[in-house]
Design a protein around this motif. Structure first.
Motif, PDB file in Angstrom:
ATOM      1  N   GLU A 108      43.716  31.244  44.313  1.00 38.30           N
ATOM      2  CA  GLU A 108      42.760  31.913  43.418  1.00 38.30           C
ATOM      3  C   GLU A 108      42.036  30.845  42.619  1.00 38.30           C
ATOM      4  N   VAL A 109      40.716  30.917  42.595  1.00 39.06           N
ATOM      5  CA  VAL A 109      39.927  29.952  41.831  1.00 39.06           C
ATOM      6  C   VAL A 109      39.144  30.717  40.787  1.00 39.06           C
ATOM      7  N   ASN A 110      39.456  30.480  39.524  1.00 40.63           N
ATOM      8  CA  ASN A 110      38.756  31.250  38.494  1.00 40.63           C
ATOM      9  C   ASN A 110      37.949  30.374  37.534  1.00 40.63           C
ATOM     10  N   GLU A 111      38.534  29.324  37.067  1.00 41.77           N
ATOM     11  CA  GLU A 111      37.836  28.506  36.070  1.00 41.77           C
ATOM     12  C   GLU A 111      36.961  27.466  36.748  1.00 41.77           C
ATOM     13  N   VAL A 112      36.021  27.012  35.997  1.00 39.72           N
ATOM     14  CA  VAL A 112      35.060  26.039  36.520  1.00 39.72           C
ATOM     15  C   VAL A 112      35.772  24.817  37.095  1.00 39.72           C
ATOM     16  N   PHE A 113      36.787  24.356  36.381  1.00 39.40           N
ATOM     17  CA  PHE A 113      37.411  23.113  36.825  1.00 39.40           C
ATOM     18  C   PHE A 113      38.228  23.332  38.099  1.00 39.40           C
ATOM     19  N   ASP A 114      38.850  24.492  38.145  1.00 43.48           N
ATOM     20  CA  ASP A 114      39.536  24.832  39.387  1.00 43.48           C
ATOM     21  C   ASP A 114      38.560  24.819  40.539  1.00 43.48           C
TER      22      ASP A 114
ATOM     23  N   GLY B 238      45.924  33.732  58.346  1.00 47.37           N
ATOM     24  CA  GLY B 238      45.133  32.576  57.900  1.00 47.37           C
ATOM     25  C   GLY B 238      45.247  32.438  56.392  1.00 47.37           C
ATOM     26  N   ASP B 239      44.416  31.534  55.792  1.00 52.21           N
ATOM     27  CA  ASP B 239      44.447  31.312  54.345  1.00 52.21           C
ATOM     28  C   ASP B 239      43.602  32.352  53.637  1.00 52.21           C
ATOM     29  N   VAL B 240      43.958  32.609  52.365  1.00 57.49           N
ATOM     30  CA  VAL B 240      43.182  33.528  51.537  1.00 57.49           C
ATOM     31  C   VAL B 240      42.692  32.764  50.302  1.00 57.49           C
ATOM     32  N   THR B 241      41.414  32.832  50.063  1.00 59.89           N
ATOM     33  CA  THR B 241      40.852  32.176  48.874  1.00 59.89           C
ATOM     34  C   THR B 241      40.015  33.184  48.110  1.00 59.89           C
ATOM     35  N   VAL B 242      40.314  33.337  46.819  1.00 63.77           N
ATOM     36  CA  VAL B 242      39.517  34.240  45.983  1.00 63.77           C
ATOM     37  C   VAL B 242      38.882  33.399  44.870  1.00 63.77           C
ATOM     38  N   ILE B 243      37.549  33.383  44.894  1.00 61.24           N
ATOM     39  CA  ILE B 243      36.849  32.595  43.874  1.00 61.24           C
ATOM     40  C   ILE B 243      36.320  33.544  42.815  1.00 61.24           C
ATOM     41  N   ASN B 244      36.701  33.275  41.565  1.00 63.74           N
ATOM     42  CA  ASN B 244      36.209  34.087  40.460  1.00 63.74           C
ATOM     43  C   ASN B 244      36.541  35.572  40.640  1.00 63.74           C
ATOM     44  N   GLY B 245      37.760  35.795  40.996  1.00 64.19           N
ATOM     45  CA  GLY B 245      38.170  37.185  41.164  1.00 64.19           C
ATOM     46  C   GLY B 245      39.699  37.250  41.245  1.00 64.19           C
TER      47      GLY B 245
ATOM     48  N   ILE C 217      35.705  23.245  40.745  1.00 59.46           N
ATOM     49  CA  ILE C 217      35.290  21.890  41.110  1.00 59.46           C
ATOM     50  C   ILE C 217      36.367  21.231  41.965  1.00 59.46           C
ATOM     51  N   TRP C 218      37.616  21.433  41.550  1.00 56.59           N
ATOM     52  CA  TRP C 218      38.762  20.850  42.259  1.00 56.59           C
ATOM     53  C   TRP C 218      38.808  21.402  43.694  1.00 56.59           C
ATOM     54  N   TYR C 219      38.559  22.666  43.779  1.00 58.18           N
ATOM     55  CA  TYR C 219      38.543  23.325  45.101  1.00 58.18           C
ATOM     56  C   TYR C 219      37.452  22.699  45.975  1.00 58.18           C
ATOM     57  N   HIS C 220      36.253  22.501  45.360  1.00 57.58           N
ATOM     58  CA  HIS C 220      35.132  21.884  46.056  1.00 57.58           C
ATOM     59  C   HIS C 220      35.480  20.496  46.562  1.00 57.58           C
ATOM     60  N   MET C 221      36.105  19.726  45.651  1.00 53.73           N
ATOM     61  CA  MET C 221      36.441  18.348  45.999  1.00 53.73           C
ATOM     62  C   MET C 221      37.424  18.320  47.162  1.00 53.73           C
TER      63      MET C 221
ATOM     64  N   PHE D 200      38.688  17.400  52.773  1.00 52.57           N
ATOM     65  CA  PHE D 200      39.187  17.863  54.075  1.00 52.57           C
ATOM     66  C   PHE D 200      38.129  17.736  55.160  1.00 52.57           C
ATOM     67  N   GLU D 201      36.879  18.059  54.767  1.00 49.84           N
ATOM     68  CA  GLU D 201      35.790  17.923  55.736  1.00 49.84           C
ATOM     69  C   GLU D 201      35.665  16.488  56.209  1.00 49.84           C
ATOM     70  N   VAL D 202      35.778  15.579  55.242  1.00 53.50           N
ATOM     71  CA  VAL D 202      35.667  14.159  55.585  1.00 53.50           C
ATOM     72  C   VAL D 202      36.794  13.771  56.545  1.00 53.50           C
ATOM     73  N   ILE D 203      38.013  14.240  56.217  1.00 52.17           N
ATOM     74  CA  ILE D 203      39.156  13.936  57.087  1.00 52.17           C
ATOM     75  C   ILE D 203      38.922  14.515  58.477  1.00 52.17           C
ATOM     76  N   ASP D 204      38.379  15.730  58.489  1.00 52.75           N
ATOM     77  CA  ASP D 204      38.081  16.366  59.769  1.00 52.75           C
ATOM     78  C   ASP D 204      37.126  15.529  60.605  1.00 52.75           C
TER      79      ASP D 204
END
Lengths: 187, 207
Positions: free
Chosen positions: B179-185, B156-163, B187-191, B196-200
């Motif tokens: 990998e998501v480390n910076e705030v903007f990343d 499956g997918d691997v996502t590491v936030i702030n690590g 936010i981008w990840y959130h968006m 994707f949820e909306v598409i789902d």
């Protein structure tokens, strides 16, 4: 009306300059009128009225909000008029020599067929003769008469505006009335 | 003038509208009997009427504008406030943006704690998540505020936030590694997630 003014003053006190425009709009005619009747010409009237509003704006912090704003504004304007009247000297004397001319006086500058002042008075409209008679009044009678009969203010307000005892205001109005009666009874 | 000053005084009291009823009676009866005083009284009244009747002057049309232009300049703060008042839509939009940003940042701060998606075979040691060698983890792995060491296999997918994530040479991930480390990343990840949820939702609706 007073409530609206009070609201605007509060806004001005907070620093909102535009709120002052409405105050100017409301009182501009009566203050201009005061200047015109006290000083006798439109240019000076406008000048003095502008000055009065600017002073009111600059000193708005010293205005006691429990009092009537118009009284305070009239006091500023009346004092300016009285100062101007005291300082005022005729711009020129008719019999003074015109500079750069040889023995030419202002009399010779007048059109030869212009009527003499005495005749002129008769042909003037009532309006103008009233204005003339008001301007002939000594300053202390002129201010009370203008405030009482042109601005239609109460004796108490006039007493506050001029910072004079009520009795003095009454005496001046009586004398002013008497002087005007003598001049205007036949018009 | 034959009549004494007292009557003239009463006339002035009358004209000042300060005469008491008793004196008014005296004045009126006197005026009926004395022609001179009546004339004088009428002259006063006429003079007042004439003075009162002078036309009312109008200030020049641009008077207020001239006064306003001559006033000393006002403070910046107030003109800003007025600008906001006059442009409610822009003000509302900016307020909305500020609140949005605020909520995003507060969620960011709230999610400072270590967390990991629950899956079998995941080992957690001192804030480090390990996919042990030879083990297979099924499903997406999400690690917040911690490290991820992959020695086994993730299906499956691997996502590491702030690590950070370390993929050992023997490790294997079938899906994407993010990998998501910076705030903007973040936010981008959130968006992206929201999108994707909306598409789902739409996809589900079509099914």
């Amino acid at each position: 009306m007073e409530a609206l003014i009070k609201k605007r003053i509060k806004q001005v006190l907070k620093g909102d300059q535009d709120a002052f425009a409405e105050i100017v709009e409301i009182y501009s005619n009566s203050i201009y009128q005061l200047g015109y009747r006290m000083l006798g010409n439109r240019h000076e009237a406008e000048d003095i009225a502008q000055e009065a509003f600017i002073r009111a704006y600059v000193n708005i912090k010293s205005f006691n909000q429990d009092l009537k704003f118009s009284t305070w504004l009239f006091r500023i304007a009346t004092n300016l008029c009285i100062d101007r009247m005291r300082k005022k000297k005729p711009d020129y004397y008719l019999d003074a020599e015109v500079s750069g001319t040889d023995g030419l006086t202002m009399y010779s500058q007048l059109a030869s067929n212009s009527p003499l002042p005495e005749n002129e008075l008769e042909s003037l409209e009532l309006q103008e003769s009233v204005q003339k008679e008001i301007l002939k009044l000594p300053e202390k009678y002129r201010s009370v008469i203008v405030l009482k009969y042109i601005e239609e203010l109460s004796l108490n307000e006039i007493s506050e505006i001029l910072d004079l005892p009520l009795g003095t205001v009454k005496t001046r109005i009586h004398r002013g009335r008497e002087a005007l009666r003598q001049q205007l009874r036949y018009v | 003038m034959k009549c004494d000053e007292e009557i003239v005084e009463l006339m002035h009291e009358y004209l000042d509208e300060e005469i008491d009823p008793e004196n008014e009676m005296i004045l009126r009866s006197h005026l009926k009997s004395c022609k001179d005083c009546e004339t004088l009284f009428n002259e006063y009244k006429r003079t007042i009427a004439v003075v009162k009747g002078t036309s009312r002057m109008q200030a020049p049309p641009n008077f207020t504008a001239k006064v306003m232009a001559s006033l000393p300049k006002e403070k910046k703060k107030v003109s800003m406030q007025r600008w906001l008042r006059n442009h409610p839509l822009i003000a509302a939009a900016s307020l909305f943006l500020i609140l949005m940003a605020g909520s995003v940042f507060s969620t960011w701060n709230q999610e400072r704690e270590f967390s990991v998606s629950k899956q079998e075979n995941l080992v957690v040691q001192n804030g480090t998540v390990i996919v042990p060698e030879g083990e297979v983890v099924k499903g997406d792995v999400i690690v917040r505020n911690g490290e991820l060491r992959i020695e086994g296999e993730v299906q499956g997918d691997v996502t590491v936030i702030n690590g950070e994530q370390y993929l050992a040479s023997a490790g294997h991930v079938t899906g994407q590694i993010e990998e998501v480390n910076e705030v903007f990343d973040w936010i981008w990840y959130h968006m992206k997630r929201v999108a994707f949820e909306v598409i789902d939702i739409f996809n589900e609706g079509e099914e």
